[in-house]
Every structure is written in C-alpha cells, then in structure tokens.
Design a protein around this motif. Structure first.
Motif, PDB file in Angstrom:
ATOM      1  N   LEU A   1       0.828  -1.205   0.000  1.00 10.42           N
ATOM      2  CA  LEU A   1       0.000   0.000   0.000  1.00 10.42           C
ATOM      3  C   LEU A   1       0.866   1.262   0.000  1.00 10.42           C
ATOM      4  N   PHE A   2       1.949   1.228   0.795  1.00 14.28           N
ATOM      5  CA  PHE A   2       2.858   2.373   0.808  1.00 14.28           C
ATOM      6  C   PHE A   2       3.471   2.595  -0.571  1.00 14.28           C
ATOM      7  N   ASN A   3       3.970   1.522  -1.189  1.00 10.88           N
ATOM      8  CA  ASN A   3       4.588   1.662  -2.507  1.00 10.88           C
ATOM      9  C   ASN A   3       3.601   2.201  -3.539  1.00 10.88           C
ATOM     10  N   GLN A   4       2.327   1.809  -3.412  1.00  9.03           N
ATOM     11  CA  GLN A   4       1.316   2.311  -4.337  1.00  9.03           C
ATOM     12  C   GLN A   4       1.124   3.822  -4.168  1.00  9.03           C
ATOM     13  N   ILE A   5       1.118   4.276  -2.919  1.00 10.26           N
ATOM     14  CA  ILE A   5       0.994   5.716  -2.667  1.00 10.26           C
ATOM     15  C   ILE A   5       2.209   6.460  -3.199  1.00 10.26           C
ATOM     16  N   LEU A   6       3.403   5.926  -2.915  1.00  8.17           N
ATOM     17  CA  LEU A   6       4.628   6.547  -3.402  1.00  8.17           C
ATOM     18  C   LEU A   6       4.649   6.584  -4.926  1.00  8.17           C
ATOM     19  N   ALA A   7       4.222   5.503  -5.565  1.00  5.22           N
ATOM     20  CA  ALA A   7       4.197   5.447  -7.030  1.00  5.22           C
ATOM     21  C   ALA A   7       3.278   6.520  -7.604  1.00  5.22           C
ATOM     22  N   ALA A   8       2.151   6.755  -6.938  1.00  8.32           N
ATOM     23  CA  ALA A   8       1.239   7.803  -7.397  1.00  8.32           C
ATOM     24  C   ALA A   8       1.885   9.180  -7.278  1.00  8.32           C
ATOM     25  N   ARG A   9       2.654   9.386  -6.200  1.00  6.17           N
ATOM     26  CA  ARG A   9       3.349  10.669  -6.012  1.00  6.17           C
ATOM     27  C   ARG A   9       4.493  10.815  -7.025  1.00  6.17           C
ATOM     28  N   VAL A  10       5.163   9.715  -7.359  1.00  8.93           N
ATOM     29  CA  VAL A  10       6.202   9.763  -8.392  1.00  8.93           C
ATOM     30  C   VAL A  10       5.575  10.089  -9.746  1.00  8.93           C
ATOM     31  N   ALA A  11       4.448   9.455 -10.017  1.00  7.40           N
ATOM     32  CA  ALA A  11       3.798   9.640 -11.319  1.00  7.40           C
ATOM     33  C   ALA A  11       3.371  11.080 -11.551  1.00  7.40           C
ATOM     34  N   ASP A  12       2.936  11.778 -10.484  1.00  9.19           N
ATOM     35  CA  ASP A  12       2.532  13.178 -10.675  1.00  9.19           C
ATOM     36  C   ASP A  12       3.628  14.163 -10.253  1.00  9.19           C
ATOM     37  N   ALA A  13       4.859  13.639 -10.075  1.00  9.64           N
ATOM     38  CA  ALA A  13       6.044  14.463  -9.776  1.00  9.64           C
ATOM     39  C   ALA A  13       5.921  15.227  -8.470  1.00  9.64           C
ATOM     40  N   SER A  14       5.190  14.676  -7.497  1.00 12.63           N
ATOM     41  CA  SER A  14       5.043  15.354  -6.202  1.00 12.63           C
ATOM     42  C   SER A  14       5.717  14.593  -5.066  1.00 12.63           C
ATOM     43  N   TRP A  15       6.519  13.580  -5.404  1.00  9.68           N
ATOM     44  CA  TRP A  15       7.098  12.719  -4.381  1.00  9.68           C
ATOM     45  C   TRP A  15       8.024  13.472  -3.424  1.00  9.68           C
ATOM     46  N   ASP A  16       8.600  14.589  -3.902  1.00  3.87           N
ATOM     47  CA  ASP A  16       9.498  15.389  -3.062  1.00  3.87           C
ATOM     48  C   ASP A  16       8.989  16.819  -2.909  1.00  3.87           C
ATOM     49  N   GLN A  17       7.680  17.017  -3.143  1.00  2.00           N
ATOM     50  CA  GLN A  17       7.096  18.347  -3.119  1.00  2.00           C
ATOM     51  C   GLN A  17       6.114  18.504  -1.957  1.00  2.00           C
ATOM     52  N   ALA A  18       5.828  19.763  -1.641  1.00  2.00           N
ATOM     53  CA  ALA A  18       4.873  20.070  -0.579  1.00  2.00           C
ATOM     54  C   ALA A  18       3.455  20.045  -1.130  1.00  2.00           C
ATOM     55  N   LEU A  19       2.573  19.313  -0.442  1.00  2.00           N
ATOM     56  CA  LEU A  19       1.159  19.267  -0.782  1.00  2.00           C
ATOM     57  C   LEU A  19       0.353  19.653   0.452  1.00  2.00           C
ATOM     58  N   PRO A  20      -0.882  20.084   0.273  1.00  5.84           N
ATOM     59  CA  PRO A  20      -1.737  20.319   1.440  1.00  5.84           C
ATOM     60  C   PRO A  20      -1.928  19.042   2.253  1.00  5.84           C
ATOM     61  N   ASP A  21      -2.099  19.206   3.544  1.00  5.55           N
ATOM     62  CA  ASP A  21      -2.367  18.081   4.457  1.00  5.55           C
ATOM     63  C   ASP A  21      -1.300  16.997   4.356  1.00  5.55           C
ATOM     64  N   THR A  22      -0.045  17.410   4.452  1.00  4.83           N
ATOM     65  CA  THR A  22       1.073  16.467   4.361  1.00  4.83           C
ATOM     66  C   THR A  22       1.817  16.401   5.691  1.00  4.83           C
ATOM     67  N   VAL A  23       2.204  15.190   6.054  1.00  2.02           N
ATOM     68  CA  VAL A  23       3.056  14.984   7.217  1.00  2.02           C
ATOM     69  C   VAL A  23       4.490  14.875   6.724  1.00  2.02           C
ATOM     70  N   TYR A  24       5.404  15.598   7.369  1.00  2.70           N
ATOM     71  CA  TYR A  24       6.814  15.613   6.986  1.00  2.70           C
ATOM     72  C   TYR A  24       7.650  14.942   8.073  1.00  2.70           C
ATOM     73  N   MET A  25       8.703  14.278   7.645  1.00  3.45           N
ATOM     74  CA  MET A  25       9.628  13.628   8.572  1.00  3.45           C
ATOM     75  C   MET A  25      10.973  14.337   8.510  1.00  3.45           C
ATOM     76  N   ILE A  26      11.554  14.571   9.675  1.00  3.26           N
ATOM     77  CA  ILE A  26      12.854  15.227   9.745  1.00  3.26           C
ATOM     78  C   ILE A  26      13.933  14.232   9.338  1.00  3.26           C
ATOM     79  N   ASP A  27      14.821  14.654   8.467  1.00  3.38           N
ATOM     80  CA  ASP A  27      15.866  13.777   7.951  1.00  3.38           C
ATOM     81  C   ASP A  27      16.704  13.198   9.093  1.00  3.38           C
ATOM     82  N   GLY A  28      16.960  11.907   9.016  1.00  2.55           N
ATOM     83  CA  GLY A  28      17.788  11.240  10.008  1.00  2.55           C
ATOM     84  C   GLY A  28      17.073  10.896  11.290  1.00  2.55           C
ATOM     85  N   SER A  29      15.751  11.034  11.327  1.00  3.78           N
ATOM     86  CA  SER A  29      14.994  10.707  12.537  1.00  3.78           C
ATOM     87  C   SER A  29      13.626  10.177  12.141  1.00  3.78           C
ATOM     88  N   HIS A  30      12.860   9.774  13.159  1.00  5.97           N
ATOM     89  CA  HIS A  30      11.476   9.367  12.923  1.00  5.97           C
ATOM     90  C   HIS A  30      10.506  10.448  13.398  1.00  5.97           C
TER      91      HIS A  30
END
Length: 338
Positions: free
Chosen positions: A202-231
C-alpha cells in the motif's frame, strides 16, 4: 481478488543499463551501523558477527542454542538478506553468567568479529543506517547516462520504495496476506511477514502515485513531513515558504501513511485516501489484526555515494542508507535486473 505487483515508476527516467546482482554473496556486502555505542558493562553480550549466505533468524537460533538461552533472549536491530555478506549486531542475555567461548561459533559462514557487554537488549530498529558495497556484474548499457543518474541520486536522493524482497517470491506474500485476512491459518512468523507485505504494498502504491505526478518530493496540502535522520514528524495543512525551503535543502521529507488503526492526529491526504479506497480488503485486514498506523518518508538521502566502472561489464557502488531503507531502491533507478 488477486494482486500482481506493478512495475513502480522510477524517479530519474528508465534505467539505461542491465546487470546482475547477488551473483555471489560477496557481491552484496552490508555493514550495519548501530545508533549507539555499547557501554562495555551489563547483562547482555553484544556480538558483531559477519555472516555469509545465512539469514538473521538462523544466526539468532544458533546463538540461542550455543549459549543455552531462550530464543527471546536474543536481540538484533534488523533483518539482513541471506544472499549477501553482512556484518550485524546481536545481543545475548546472560544474567550472572560469563561469556562462553564465542570463537567456537566460527565457521565458513559465521565469524564473530567483536564482543562487548551492554545493559539492555538490542532492540529492532536501533540503527543509524547500513553501509553497502554492491558489485553489478554483466553490466551493459550507456555509461554516461548511468553516471548522470547517479549524480542526480547523489544530489537529490531516491524514492523510498520497499524492495521486492519485502513481498516474497514473485510478490506472492501480498496475496497470502489477503488469504490470511479471509481466514487461512498461518504460523506466527508468516503472519508477521504477510502483514508487512500488505502494508508495504500500500505504501509503494501511494509513493508510485506521487512519483507519477512528480510530487514525491514536493509540498502538498495536508502532508506529514519527517525530519531527515529521525522518525520525528509534523503536519502542515498549507505548506509555506519555510516548508518549501526545508524540502529543497532535503532536511525534511514528505511522508505517506503505513496503513493500520488510525491515529486521530493525522488525517489522510487525497493521494493516500485514493489508494486506500482501492484496496479495502488489505486495509481492513491490517486494522483487524491490530496493526497501528505509522508514517514513512517518501524520499531518502543517499550518503557517501561512490561508484567505479571497474571494466566495461563491472560496476561497483558504495553508499549508506538510513535504517529500514533498501539498496534495491537505488539500484532499480540505474539498472534493469537480469
């Protein structure tokens, strides 16, 4: 319903080369880095072991048998592939006991490199990351374009896909999870594997959808962000300039949900909800089994990436990834596996 694993999209275009990995164990070398230093005192013996052609659980069973302890008295921080040469840590609980002669464990496949004591059992996930040295044999392709992809990976990171090994032979563990959710009885070890496969799919499917629309590394509304090197994570309903800047400098990463029992603090965004709505049997099965919702970064940075074309058909790569991330997520960007 039968689920086939799709060919999830790559970040930097299709690979421009083919090659073979794991032709022999020494082609896939993994060195585990703990997130702390053992203290030197305590009831737990910490062993740094190099193993060849053996999986983690086999070594754990061997340690329990050799030390005369219960299986649950053995700890390790992460599972490592069998078809590799891996160096990883194990702990053995020996309250009031002296260490046995660990050198008696040495064999063609097992080598005890270091022993030190510590006060607590080694817990899953207690890693800062893993260092990889991977040899790609029978490499054929466009070297210049492959090096361009590697430079892009070094600069911008990779999509944090779960590797195909997460899904079992030919990806069958996802369908075995579906069968388990429908009442097929399985053993405890298989139960855990199938739950992981379902959630990872399920995670890979979500990531694939974000890759497909070029938003995998972009800011979207209602997004949770993780700090690099931590959880550690935080939510932003409406990304501002600060969020955009931190994403650009790769100090934070967008995340996607790891499905399970919902946590009220984090609602799902539209992309996540669309995937979840497409696989209700998997989602409801995970919830029924008591799996708790979590988050996973969509992007990871690749540290200390180096490569060398030793010959026209031999490529050697070295790099470090955070704990829980897959070397094959990098390799799939630059080669089609033979």
């Amino acid at each position: 319903m039968n689920i086939d694993l799709p060919l999830w999209p790559c970040i930097y275009g299709s690979p421009f080369a083919t090659g073979s990995i794991r032709s022999r164990p020494e082609d896939f070398i993994v060195i585990e880095n703990l997130s702390f230093e053992p203290s030197g005192n305590g009831e737990h013996a910490f062993l740094r072991i190099e193993k060849t052609g053996e999986n983690t659980e086999f070594i754990a069973r061997q340690l329990a048998k050799f030390a005369g302890v219960r299986q649950r008295d053995i700890g390790y921080a992460g599972l490592k592939d069998r078809h590799a040469v891996t160096t990883q840590w194990f702990s053995v609980w020996l309250p009031g006991k002296v260490d046995p002669d660990w050198t008696q464990l040495h064999s063609d496949n097992i080598n005890v490199l270091h022993v030190i004591r510590h006060a607590r059992k080694l817990k899953r996930g207690a890693l800062s990351g893993n260092r990889f040295k991977i040899t790609v044999r029978d490499w054929h392709g466009d070297q210049a374009k492959t090096e361009q992809q590697l430079e892009a990976i070094k600069a911008h990171g990779i999509a944090n896909y779960y590797g195909l090994q997460r899904f079992g032979h030919d990806g069958h563990n996802v369908n075995k999870a579906l069968a388990m959710f429908q009442g097929v009885k399985v053993g405890r070890e298989q139960h855990s594997l199938y739950l992981s496969a379902a959630r990872s799919f399920l995670f890979n499917q979500i990531l694939a959808a974000r890759v497909a629309d070029a938003s995998w590394d972009q800011a979207l509304p209602d997004t949770v962000y993780m700090i690099d090197g931590s959880h550690s994570s935080f939510k932003s309903e409406h990304p501002d300039a600060e969020i955009v800047g931190r994403l650009a400098e790769q100090s934070i990463h967008p995340t996607a949900v790891l499905c399970g029992i919902a946590k009220p603090a984090y609602n799902l965004n539209a992309v996540e909800q669309a995937v979840i709505d497409s696989y209700p049997a998997l989602v409801q099965g995970l919830i029924a089994c008591g799996v708790e919702m979590d988050r996973r970064a969509l992007r990871i940075n690749v540290a200390d990436l180096h490569w060398q074309f030793v010959s026209n058909t031999l490529l050697v790569l070295e790099f470090t990834l955070p704990a829980g991330c897959y070397a094959t997520a990098l390799l799939r960007e630059i080669i089609v596996f033979k």
